[in-house]
Design a protein around this motif. Structure first.
Motif: not given
Length: 275
Positions: A33-57
Motif C-alpha cells: 500500500v502507499p508508504e504515506g498511508g502506512l507512515r500515517s499509522l506510525i505513532r512513534v515519531q522522531p524526537g519523542e521519548t520512546f514508548s513501547r506501547t506506541k511501538l506495539a500499537d
C-alpha cells in the motif's frame, strides 16, 4: 515474614536505567500500500521519548491495514538500532505481508435458537472473497448491536494444506431477548390504572420483533400489537405493522353520554443508513 508469621512483606527494587528518545523511523520490506498511508499509522515519531506501547500499537495498525487488503497473516517487525552514548534509538518497521488470503468458509455456532440466516445476514465478510480485517470487525459490531447475544467472537482458522485460505468461526452466546412489564397507578379521574407489556425481539429465532401493550382504567382502555421485520427486503429495509384499539368512556365520570371507540392499523418502513 512478620514477627507473628501471619504476613509476608514483599519489596520490589526497580532500576529505571537511562531514558531513550526516538531518533528516526523507517519503513522497509514489501510495501503493498502507499508508504504515506502506512507512515500515517506510525505513532512513534522522531524526537519523542520512546514508548513501547506506541511501538506495539504502530506495528498492529500496519498489520491491520494490510489485513484490509487480504493479507491476514502479515508480519510487522520493528527492528531497533540503539545508540547508547546519545541515548537514542532508531526503528525500522520491516513489513512482510505474506500471501493474500481468501476466506473459504464461514462457520456459525452457538445459535441454538436464532436461525443461521439471522447471523449470516449481518456479516460483511463474504465466503470465497479475500480476507478483510475491517469487514470482520464490522461484522462483529453488527452482531453485537442486534442485542440477541451476550458474547460474539470471530476467529480465523487456517485451512490445512492451503496457505492462502482461512475459515472464520463465528461463535455466539445467546441471551434472553424477551421482557414482561406490569404496572399500576391511581388518579382521581381514572381511578385504578393498570398497564402491562410483553415484547420479544427475536420471535422464534427469526430476528423479528413482536410487542403487545395494554393499558386499562375506568375511563380509557388501549391495546396495541406491533410486529417488525428488520429484513423485509434482502437490502435491510424494515417493515413494521401496528394494530391498535382504543376506547374512551366519559360516562364513567358523568361528563358524557356515549362511549368513543377507535380502531386502526399502520405500516412502518425503515431504511438502513450504514453498513
Amino acid at each position: 515474614l512478620s514477627p507473628d508469621k501471619t504476613k509476608v512483606y514483599i519489596t520490589i527494587n526497580v532500576t529505571e536505567g537511562a531514558q531513550f528518545s526516538v531518533s528516526s523511523v523507517a519503513l522497509s520490506g514489501e510495501l503493498l500500500v502507499p508508504e504515506g498511508g502506512l507512515r500515517s499509522l506510525i505513532r512513534v515519531q522522531p524526537g519523542e521519548t520512546f514508548s513501547r506501547t506506541k511501538l506495539a500499537d504502530s506495528a498492529k495498525a500496519i498489520s491491520d491495514r494490510l489485513g484490509r487488503e487480504g493479507y491476514a497473516f502479515a508480519g510487522v517487525n520493528a527492528v531497533p538500532e540503539v545508540d547508547r552514548e546519545k541515548r537514542t534509538v532508531a526503528f525500522n518497521f520491516v513489513v512482510d505481508p505474506g500471501r493474500r488470503v481468501y476466506v473459504r468458509r464461514i462457520n456459525v455456532s452457538g445459535n441454538a435458537q436464532t436461525r443461521d440466516e439471522v447471523v449470516r445476514r449481518e456479516l460483511r465478510q463474504l465466503e470465497a472473497s479475500w480476507y478483510d480485517q475491517s469487514k470482520i470487525q464490522r461484522s462483529k459490531t453488527r452482531l453485537d448491536r442486534l442485542g440477541f447475544f451476550s458474547e460474539v467472537t470471530l476467529d480465523n482458522q487456517p485451512v490445512a494444506g492451503a496457505s492462502d485460505q482461512v475459515d472464520i468461526d463465528v461463535t455466539v452466546t445467546e441471551k434472553n431477548t424477551g421482557s414482561l412489564n406490569a404496572g399500576a397507578g391511581y388518579s382521581s379521574a381514572d381511578k385504578l390504572v393498570l398497564t402491562a407489556s410483553l415484547s420479544q425481539n427475536n420471535v422464534l429465532g427469526t430476528g423479528n420483533a413482536l410487542a403487545l401493550q395494554v393499558n386499562t382504567s375506568r375511563v380509557s382502555k388501549m391495546a396495541v400489537v406491533s410486529y417488525t421485520n428488520p429484513y423485509w427486503t434482502p437490502d435491510g429495509i424494515s417493515r413494521g405493522i401496528d394494530v391498535y384499539r382504543r376506547t374512551y368512556d366519559p360516562t364513567a365520570t358523568g361528563v358524557g353520554s356515549y362511549v368513543l371507540g377507535t380502531y386502526g392499523a399502520g405500516v412502518r418502513f425503515g431504511v438502513p443508513i450504514s453498513e
